[in-house]
Design a protein around this motif. Structure first.
Motif, PDB file in Angstrom:
ATOM      1  N   ALA A 168       0.806  -1.218   0.000  1.00  0.00           N
ATOM      2  CA  ALA A 168       0.000   0.000   0.000  1.00  0.00           C
ATOM      3  C   ALA A 168       0.840   1.269   0.000  1.00  0.00           C
ATOM      4  CB  ALA A 168      -0.933   0.006   1.213  1.00  0.00           C
ATOM      5  N   MET A 169       2.147   1.134   0.082  1.00  0.00           N
ATOM      6  CA  MET A 169       3.027   2.297   0.140  1.00  0.00           C
ATOM      7  C   MET A 169       3.761   2.483  -1.193  1.00  0.00           C
ATOM      8  SD  MET A 169       4.725   1.484   3.839  1.00  0.00           S
ATOM      9  CE  MET A 169       3.705   0.876   5.193  1.00  0.00           C
ATOM     10  N   VAL A 170       4.025   3.730  -1.531  1.00  0.00           N
ATOM     11  CA  VAL A 170       4.874   4.023  -2.685  1.00  0.00           C
ATOM     12  C   VAL A 170       6.258   4.344  -2.122  1.00  0.00           C
ATOM     13  CG1 VAL A 170       5.280   5.522  -4.665  1.00  0.00           C
ATOM     14  CG2 VAL A 170       2.939   4.870  -4.059  1.00  0.00           C
ATOM     15  N   TRP A 171       7.180   3.415  -2.291  1.00  0.00           N
ATOM     16  CA  TRP A 171       8.503   3.548  -1.707  1.00  0.00           C
ATOM     17  C   TRP A 171       9.381   4.458  -2.565  1.00  0.00           C
ATOM     18  CZ3 TRP A 171       9.132   1.379   3.034  1.00  0.00           C
ATOM     19  CH2 TRP A 171       8.173   0.445   3.421  1.00  0.00           C
ATOM     20  N   GLU A 175       8.029  -5.545 -24.578  1.00  0.00           N
ATOM     21  CA  GLU A 175       7.101  -5.910 -23.505  1.00  0.00           C
ATOM     22  C   GLU A 175       7.852  -5.923 -22.186  1.00  0.00           C
ATOM     23  OE1 GLU A 175       4.017  -8.824 -24.160  1.00  0.00           O
ATOM     24  OE2 GLU A 175       4.833  -9.213 -26.148  1.00  0.00           O
ATOM     25  N   ILE A 176       7.236  -5.293 -21.183  1.00  0.00           N
ATOM     26  CA  ILE A 176       7.870  -5.115 -19.875  1.00  0.00           C
ATOM     27  C   ILE A 176       7.057  -5.846 -18.818  1.00  0.00           C
ATOM     28  CG2 ILE A 176       8.661  -3.437 -18.170  1.00  0.00           C
ATOM     29  CD1 ILE A 176       8.706  -1.331 -20.406  1.00  0.00           C
ATOM     30  N   LEU A 177       7.743  -6.509 -17.902  1.00  0.00           N
ATOM     31  CA  LEU A 177       7.118  -7.163 -16.759  1.00  0.00           C
ATOM     32  C   LEU A 177       7.552  -6.452 -15.492  1.00  0.00           C
ATOM     33  CD1 LEU A 177       5.565  -9.629 -15.516  1.00  0.00           C
ATOM     34  CD2 LEU A 177       7.795 -10.780 -15.404  1.00  0.00           C
ATOM     35  N   GLU A 178       6.583  -5.975 -14.704  1.00  0.00           N
ATOM     36  CA  GLU A 178       6.912  -5.422 -13.389  1.00  0.00           C
ATOM     37  C   GLU A 178       6.576  -6.455 -12.326  1.00  0.00           C
ATOM     38  OE1 GLU A 178       6.175  -1.780 -10.211  1.00  0.00           O
ATOM     39  OE2 GLU A 178       4.834  -1.935 -11.936  1.00  0.00           O
ATOM     40  N   ILE A 179       7.527  -6.721 -11.444  1.00  0.00           N
ATOM     41  CA  ILE A 179       7.306  -7.666 -10.348  1.00  0.00           C
ATOM     42  C   ILE A 179       7.242  -6.902  -9.033  1.00  0.00           C
ATOM     43  CG2 ILE A 179       8.315  -9.645 -11.527  1.00  0.00           C
ATOM     44  CD1 ILE A 179      10.950  -9.098 -10.174  1.00  0.00           C
ATOM     45  N   GLY A 180       6.421  -7.415  -8.109  1.00  0.00           N
ATOM     46  CA  GLY A 180       6.234  -6.725  -6.830  1.00  0.00           C
ATOM     47  C   GLY A 180       5.669  -5.339  -7.016  1.00  0.00           C
ATOM     48  N   ALA A 181       4.623  -5.229  -7.848  1.00  0.00           N
ATOM     49  CA  ALA A 181       4.127  -3.915  -8.279  1.00  0.00           C
ATOM     50  C   ALA A 181       3.380  -3.150  -7.188  1.00  0.00           C
ATOM     51  CB  ALA A 181       3.217  -4.076  -9.500  1.00  0.00           C
ATOM     52  N   GLY A 182       2.801  -3.850  -6.206  1.00  0.00           N
ATOM     53  CA  GLY A 182       2.024  -3.148  -5.191  1.00  0.00           C
ATOM     54  C   GLY A 182       0.857  -2.395  -5.807  1.00  0.00           C
ATOM     55  N   LEU A 183       0.703  -1.136  -5.447  1.00  0.00           N
ATOM     56  CA  LEU A 183      -0.372  -0.303  -6.002  1.00  0.00           C
ATOM     57  C   LEU A 183      -0.229  -0.088  -7.504  1.00  0.00           C
ATOM     58  CD1 LEU A 183      -0.671   2.534  -3.308  1.00  0.00           C
ATOM     59  CD2 LEU A 183      -2.255   0.638  -3.666  1.00  0.00           C
ATOM     60  N   GLY A 184       0.981  -0.340  -8.019  1.00  0.00           N
ATOM     61  CA  GLY A 184       1.195  -0.201  -9.456  1.00  0.00           C
ATOM     62  C   GLY A 184       1.777   1.123  -9.886  1.00  0.00           C
ATOM     63  N   ALA A 202      -3.703  -5.604  -3.622  1.00  0.00           N
ATOM     64  CA  ALA A 202      -2.817  -4.760  -4.424  1.00  0.00           C
ATOM     65  C   ALA A 202      -3.207  -4.832  -5.893  1.00  0.00           C
ATOM     66  CB  ALA A 202      -1.366  -5.202  -4.247  1.00  0.00           C
ATOM     67  N   LEU A 203      -3.483  -6.026  -6.374  1.00  0.00           N
ATOM     68  CA  LEU A 203      -3.867  -6.204  -7.776  1.00  0.00           C
ATOM     69  C   LEU A 203      -5.170  -5.483  -8.086  1.00  0.00           C
ATOM     70  CD1 LEU A 203      -2.982  -9.985  -8.154  1.00  0.00           C
ATOM     71  CD2 LEU A 203      -1.711  -8.049  -9.089  1.00  0.00           C
ATOM     72  N   ASN A 204      -6.108  -5.510  -7.159  1.00  0.00           N
ATOM     73  CA  ASN A 204      -7.392  -4.863  -7.418  1.00  0.00           C
ATOM     74  C   ASN A 204      -7.274  -3.340  -7.381  1.00  0.00           C
ATOM     75  OD1 ASN A 204      -8.838  -7.211  -7.887  1.00  0.00           O
ATOM     76  ND2 ASN A 204      -9.324  -7.507  -5.721  1.00  0.00           N
ATOM     77  N   PHE A 205      -6.426  -2.809  -6.509  1.00  0.00           N
ATOM     78  CA  PHE A 205      -6.145  -1.371  -6.555  1.00  0.00           C
ATOM     79  C   PHE A 205      -5.572  -1.009  -7.929  1.00  0.00           C
ATOM     80  CE2 PHE A 205      -6.860  -1.194  -2.075  1.00  0.00           C
ATOM     81  CZ  PHE A 205      -6.937   0.152  -1.711  1.00  0.00           C
ATOM     82  N   ALA A 206      -4.604  -1.804  -8.386  1.00  0.00           N
ATOM     83  CA  ALA A 206      -3.971  -1.524  -9.673  1.00  0.00           C
ATOM     84  C   ALA A 206      -4.973  -1.643 -10.822  1.00  0.00           C
ATOM     85  CB  ALA A 206      -2.799  -2.474  -9.891  1.00  0.00           C
ATOM     86  N   ARG A 207      -5.834  -2.647 -10.769  1.00  0.00           N
ATOM     87  CA  ARG A 207      -6.836  -2.828 -11.833  1.00  0.00           C
ATOM     88  C   ARG A 207      -7.765  -1.614 -11.925  1.00  0.00           C
ATOM     89  NH1 ARG A 207      -6.998  -8.536  -9.709  1.00  0.00           N
ATOM     90  NH2 ARG A 207      -5.908  -9.782 -11.303  1.00  0.00           N
TER      91      ARG A 207
END
Length: 230
Positions: free
Chosen positions: A62-65, A85-94, A116-121
């Motif tokens: 939930a934090m933006v580090w 194509e880019i893959l982000e891992i450990g995206a959190g809020l995105g 976290a995934l639903n916030f990002a979606r």
């Protein structure tokens, strides 16, 4: 991207457990809105006092580090390429992936935390980012398909027990000529241990970046990795 109906359902589900707000974000020339917890500090304090949070379920997602700010700035400065194509891992809020998507990059955001995934979606839907995908990825049991030109992540090197699984993620999902970009706050020996593990199979370069803040400049490590060719 999710539908309007799914967006409405996700909002209703999340709002039952969190106070939500849209935050205006700008990185370089990129502007967008990102869904986040309203009064995150208050949420954390109240749940810690109620013994509802522990190290095991602490919502790091939930934090933006600080390291995410540096990685987002790097991606926003890169010229998008339609075939990359880019893959982000450990995206959190995105935060990182959403900024990259707004810049025009094709990127898949991943995490292993459903909230976290639903916030990002919801952020992807709200910003109409049709070039951004959101997928579940458990580093220990990866079922995601495909390979990527770049793999990116910020502040993902804080638990040594995950390093072997993370190395497997790189080997599984990075294209032969692909690159890995990782930003990491300077704390503990995690980054040193991880990159010593990786040096046998990857060329590793790093530099220190300075991030200005009200508390003064903070140092963030920026790593670039590429698989060694036989």
């Amino acid at each position: 991207m999710i539908s309007a109906a799914v967006s409405k359902t996700l909002w209703e589900e999340l709002s039952q457990r969190y106070q939500l707000e849209w935050a205006d974000v700008q990185v370089g020339s990129v502007k967008l809105k990102i869904l986040q917890l309203q009064n995150l500090e208050g949420y954390l304090v109240s749940n810690i006092e109620a013994n509802a949070l522990s190290m095991g379920n602490f919502p790091y997602w939930a934090m933006v580090w600080d390291a995410a700010l540096v990685l987002a700035d790097f991606l926003v400065r890169q010229e998008p390429q339609p075939a990359r194509e880019i893959l982000e891992i450990g995206a959190g809020l995105g935060f990182v992936g959403l900024c990259a998507g707004r810049r025009g990059h094709r990127i898949t955001l991943t995490d292993n935390m459903p909230d976290a995934l639903n916030f990002a979606r919801l952020s992807v839907y709200h910003n109409n980012l049709t070039n951004v995908a959101v997928e579940f990825l458990d580093w220990t049991k990866p079922i995601l398909t495909g390979r990527y030109d770049w793999i990116v992540g910020s502040d993902i090197l804080y638990e040594e027990k995950t390093f072997a699984s993370l190395g497997n993620i790189f080997a599984t999902y990075l294209k032969p000529q692909g690159k890995i970009y990782i930003t990491q706050g300077i704390r503990g020996l995690g980054p040193k241990i991880f990159f010593e593990m990786m040096r046998s199979n990857y060329s590793v370069r790093y530099q220190e970046k300075k991030l200005g803040s009200q508390e003064g400049d903070k140092k963030i490590l920026f790593f670039e990795m590429q698989a060694k060719q036989p």
